[in-house]
Design a protein around this motif. Structure first.
Motif, PDB file in Angstrom:
ATOM      1  N   UNK A   1       0.816  -1.207   0.000  1.00 17.90           N
ATOM      2  CA  UNK A   1       0.000   0.000   0.000  1.00 17.90           C
ATOM      3  C   UNK A   1       0.850   1.257   0.000  1.00 17.90           C
ATOM      4  N   UNK A   2       0.241   2.372  -0.351  1.00 16.72           N
ATOM      5  CA  UNK A   2       0.964   3.634  -0.503  1.00 16.72           C
ATOM      6  C   UNK A   2       0.357   4.722   0.377  1.00 16.72           C
ATOM      7  N   UNK A   3       1.239   5.436   1.082  1.00 18.24           N
ATOM      8  CA  UNK A   3       0.810   6.563   1.901  1.00 18.24           C
ATOM      9  C   UNK A   3       1.446   7.851   1.409  1.00 18.24           C
ATOM     10  N   UNK A   4       0.706   8.941   1.460  1.00 17.17           N
ATOM     11  CA  UNK A   4       1.223  10.257   1.069  1.00 17.17           C
ATOM     12  C   UNK A   4       0.977  11.248   2.199  1.00 17.17           C
ATOM     13  N   UNK A   5       2.048  11.958   2.588  1.00 15.69           N
ATOM     14  CA  UNK A   5       1.952  12.997   3.617  1.00 15.69           C
ATOM     15  C   UNK A   5       2.412  14.309   3.000  1.00 15.69           C
ATOM     16  N   UNK A   6       1.537  15.307   2.987  1.00 13.90           N
ATOM     17  CA  UNK A   6       1.862  16.605   2.392  1.00 13.90           C
ATOM     18  C   UNK A   6       1.956  17.672   3.475  1.00 13.90           C
ATOM     19  N   UNK A   7       2.982  18.526   3.368  1.00 17.16           N
ATOM     20  CA  UNK A   7       3.161  19.674   4.266  1.00 17.16           C
ATOM     21  C   UNK A   7       3.503  20.883   3.394  1.00 17.16           C
ATOM     22  N   UNK A   8       3.216  22.064   3.879  1.00 15.99           N
ATOM     23  CA  UNK A   8       3.483  23.255   3.074  1.00 15.99           C
ATOM     24  C   UNK A   8       4.950  23.656   3.145  1.00 15.99           C
ATOM     25  N   UNK A   9       5.518  23.945   1.985  1.00 20.19           N
ATOM     26  CA  UNK A   9       6.891  24.424   1.883  1.00 20.19           C
ATOM     27  C   UNK A   9       6.930  25.945   1.757  1.00 20.19           C
ATOM     28  N   UNK A  10       6.136  26.488   0.842  1.00 22.31           N
ATOM     29  CA  UNK A  10       6.072  27.933   0.609  1.00 22.31           C
ATOM     30  C   UNK A  10       4.649  28.422   0.811  1.00 22.31           C
ATOM     31  N   UNK A  11       4.475  29.353   1.759  1.00 21.90           N
ATOM     32  CA  UNK A  11       3.182  29.974   2.030  1.00 21.90           C
ATOM     33  C   UNK A  11       3.368  31.482   2.100  1.00 21.90           C
ATOM     34  N   UNK A  12       3.401  32.183   0.971  1.00 29.35           N
ATOM     35  CA  UNK A  12       3.661  33.629   0.995  1.00 29.35           C
ATOM     36  C   UNK A  12       2.697  34.414   1.873  1.00 29.35           C
ATOM     37  N   UNK A  13       1.433  33.997   1.926  1.00 27.22           N
ATOM     38  CA  UNK A  13       0.472  34.706   2.769  1.00 27.22           C
ATOM     39  C   UNK A  13       0.851  34.577   4.236  1.00 27.22           C
ATOM     40  N   UNK A  14       1.417  33.429   4.611  1.00 28.87           N
ATOM     41  CA  UNK A  14       1.810  33.192   6.001  1.00 28.87           C
ATOM     42  C   UNK A  14       2.955  34.122   6.382  1.00 28.87           C
ATOM     43  N   UNK A  15       3.924  34.260   5.492  1.00 33.12           N
ATOM     44  CA  UNK A  15       5.059  35.160   5.741  1.00 33.12           C
ATOM     45  C   UNK A  15       4.568  36.595   5.885  1.00 33.12           C
ATOM     46  N   UNK A  16       3.598  36.983   5.051  1.00 33.47           N
ATOM     47  CA  UNK A  16       3.063  38.345   5.120  1.00 33.47           C
ATOM     48  C   UNK A  16       2.376  38.601   6.462  1.00 33.47           C
ATOM     49  N   UNK A  17       1.651  37.619   6.973  1.00 26.21           N
ATOM     50  CA  UNK A  17       1.012  37.769   8.283  1.00 26.21           C
ATOM     51  C   UNK A  17       2.057  37.853   9.392  1.00 26.21           C
ATOM     52  N   UNK A  18       3.102  37.036   9.298  1.00 23.09           N
ATOM     53  CA  UNK A  18       4.171  37.089  10.294  1.00 23.09           C
ATOM     54  C   UNK A  18       4.829  38.476  10.316  1.00 23.09           C
ATOM     55  N   UNK A  19       5.103  39.015   9.136  1.00 26.04           N
ATOM     56  CA  UNK A  19       5.744  40.333   9.059  1.00 26.04           C
ATOM     57  C   UNK A  19       4.842  41.420   9.623  1.00 26.04           C
ATOM     58  N   UNK A  20       3.542  41.337   9.364  1.00 25.67           N
ATOM     59  CA  UNK A  20       2.606  42.316   9.917  1.00 25.67           C
ATOM     60  C   UNK A  20       2.552  42.207  11.437  1.00 25.67           C
TER      61      UNK A  20
END
Length: 280
Positions: free
Chosen positions: A143-162
């Motif tokens: 069987x096959x499993x896939x785990x996805x996580x975010x690498x680039x989230x520009x909106x997240x960086x913008x919120x952090x900077x604000x």
């Protein structure tokens, strides 16, 4: 007892606004992932692990799967489960079973699934190693499993900077923002700790554009309301500097190559790291 302070500009949390905030980016990634995994058949038993509102489940059903396929959708959040159940109520013929379960404490028997999808869940887990072990445990051999996580989230960086610019560099990061990043390096280590080391594991990248709507300022207002609640709760200074924070985020989102406007809709490009494991 007095209610916690809430800035007058903040929108109140509800499922519809959460769906607007998330857009269709998870759906796009889910659909794309189906192209990289062994094809589904009438004998497939699929786990939509940490299903949220059901992006993986809906992507599978949109692909017109073979008759006989079975899907088990689980999540710990009852609000997400209710959203998915409402979709299933409109599609009673879908072969989907919904169950409230913690991804780190799955109760399925060993070797249950042919396919397991865990998309954008690990960042919110207290026991990511335990979740990775359960993925492997519940997969059938081959069987096959896939785990996805975010690498680039520009909106997240913008919120952090604000956050830093309106609250100060020494102010602890808003809890949600501080927990949202989950790096590929961490995923690699977790896979090793969970016993994936002897398995066939590969990593791929997937990108998608999240639709932020025609009114970018509205989307940013929802994001700042839901995701930027500071440690200890909102303060009067957050209300006083609300418009400044929103302006900063809007400007940053529009300034990079990750932003485009199509047919009047603002879009931001996001990139995911995906670990794919085949159980031996």
């Amino acid at each position: 007892m007095a209610s916690p302070f809430l800035p007058k500009q903040a929108v109140k949390f509800d499922g519809a606004l959460l769906q607007e905030l998330q857009g269709n980016v998870s759906d796009t990634i889910a659909s794309s992932l189906l192209e990289d995994l062994p094809p589904l058949s009438g004998n497939s038993v699929v786990h939509d692990n940490g299903c949220g509102y059901g992006a993986v489940t809906m992507a599978i059903m949109a692909s017109e799967p073979a008759e006989g396929i079975r899907i088990h959708a689980t999540d710990v959040n009852p609000m997400f489960m209710a959203q998915l159940q409402a979709i299933l109520d409109k599609n009673p013929s879908w072969p989907v079973t919904v169950d409230q379960q913690d991804a780190s404490k799955l109760t399925f028997e060993d070797s249950t699934f042919t396919h397991s999808f865990t998309t954008f869940v690990f960042a919110g887990l207290d026991d990511d190693v335990g979740a990775a072990r359960h993925i492997l445990r519940t997969l059938k051999p081959g069987g096959t499993g896939a785990v996805a996580v975010w690498k680039d989230m520009p909106w997240h960086v913008a919120l952090e900077n604000a956050h830093h610019k309106t609250r100060g560099a020494d102010e602890p990061m808003a809890p949600f923002l501080s927990k949202s990043w989950y790096r590929k390096e961490r995923l690699i280590q977790v896979a090793r700790d969970a016993g994936w080391g002897d398995m066939d594991v590969k990593f791929i990248e997937k990108s998608a554009w999240i639709d932020l709507g025609a009114d970018l300022r509205r989307w940013v207002t929802i994001a700042w309301s839901f995701l930027a609640t500071p440690v200890g709760g909102w303060k009067q200074q957050d209300e006083d500097r609300w418009e400044e924070a929103v302006d900063l985020i809007v400007q940053e989102l529009q300034s990079g190559s990750w932003h485009k406007v199509e047919s009047g809709v603002h879009k931001i490009r996001m990139v995911a790291d995906v670990a794919i494991v085949t159980k031996q």
